[in-house]
Design an enzyme around this catalytic site. Structure first.
Site, PDB file in Angstrom:
ATOM      1  N   ASP A 173     -22.719  65.687  64.756  1.00 15.45           N
ATOM      2  CA  ASP A 173     -23.080  65.679  65.805  1.00 15.45           C
ATOM      3  C   ASP A 173     -23.157  64.161  66.648  1.00 15.45           C
ATOM      4  OD1 ASP A 173     -23.829  68.239  65.615  1.00 15.45           O
ATOM      5  OD2 ASP A 173     -26.068  68.011  65.384  1.00 15.45           O
ATOM      6  N   CYS A 178     -28.745  68.312  67.383  1.00 14.85           N
ATOM      7  CA  CYS A 178     -29.653  69.650  67.253  1.00 14.85           C
ATOM      8  C   CYS A 178     -31.071  69.108  67.934  1.00 14.85           C
ATOM      9  CB  CYS A 178     -29.919  69.748  65.651  1.00 14.85           C
ATOM     10  SG  CYS A 178     -30.694  68.315  64.828  1.00 14.85           S
ATOM     11  N   CYS A 198     -22.968  65.916  59.885  1.00 12.12           N
ATOM     12  CA  CYS A 198     -22.932  67.231  60.477  1.00 12.12           C
ATOM     13  C   CYS A 198     -21.930  66.998  61.774  1.00 12.12           C
ATOM     14  CB  CYS A 198     -24.245  67.712  61.227  1.00 12.12           C
ATOM     15  SG  CYS A 198     -24.760  66.499  62.546  1.00 12.12           S
ATOM     16  N   CYS A 249     -30.630  63.230  61.080  1.00 17.14           N
ATOM     17  CA  CYS A 249     -30.802  63.267  62.628  1.00 17.14           C
ATOM     18  C   CYS A 249     -31.631  61.824  63.183  1.00 17.14           C
ATOM     19  CB  CYS A 249     -31.424  64.493  63.059  1.00 17.14           C
ATOM     20  SG  CYS A 249     -31.053  65.930  62.116  1.00 17.14           S
TER      21      CYS A 249
HETATM   22 FE1  FES Z   1     -26.929  66.750  62.686  1.00 15.86          FE
HETATM   23 FE2  FES Z   1     -29.195  67.181  63.572  1.00 15.86          FE
HETATM   24  S1  FES Z   1     -28.265  68.545  62.294  1.00 15.86           S
HETATM   25  S2  FES Z   1     -28.141  65.468  64.025  1.00 15.86           S
END
Ligand code: FES
Length: 127
Positions: free
Chosen positions: A36, A59, A34, A103
């Protein structure tokens, strides 16, 4: 699958959030899934994780995973902390939805990255 109460609790009251300015090891990772980001800072004393802080631009599950992972490995030896897996973190949180497993992987991978950084900068055999 919905989030467990533990995930929600750690998301709302994350432990060990922040930065250690004089950290012995720093990990920075981006999730390939993602994009992140997470950062983990560790202080090491006598081969043990003496302190740990994390922050994430991720997230709620990433926040809960960083919080839980930091709680799990504080005080552990480096070898014990290195053995922590994304599944260990997810299990400790009471499970994560399948699409949120990356995650917990972000937290475990960033922790491993911080320990690797410590070893690269402090381990006599690696310098
Ligand atoms: Fe990617 Fe949680 S959606 S770290």
């Amino acid at each position: 699958m919905e989030y467990s109460e533990l995930v929600i609790e750690h998301f709302q009251n994350p432990r060990n959030v922040g930065v250690i300015e004089d950290a012995d090891g720093t990990g920075k990772m981006g999730s390939p899934v993602c994009g992140d980001l997470m950062e983990i800072y560790i202080k090491v004393d006598n081969n043990h994780i003496a302190d740990i802080k994390f922050r994430t631009f991720g997230c709620g599950a990433a926040i809960a995973s960083g919080s839980m992972a930091s709680e799990m490995i504080k005080g552990q030896t480096l070898a014990e902390a290195e053995a922590l897996t994304d599944e260990d973190v997810a299990k400790a949180l009471g499970g994560l939805p399948e699409k949120k497993m990356h995650c917990s992987n972000l937290a475990a991978s960033t922790l491993h990255n911080a320990i690797e950084d410590y070893r690269n900068t402090h381990d006599e055999d690696k310098r």
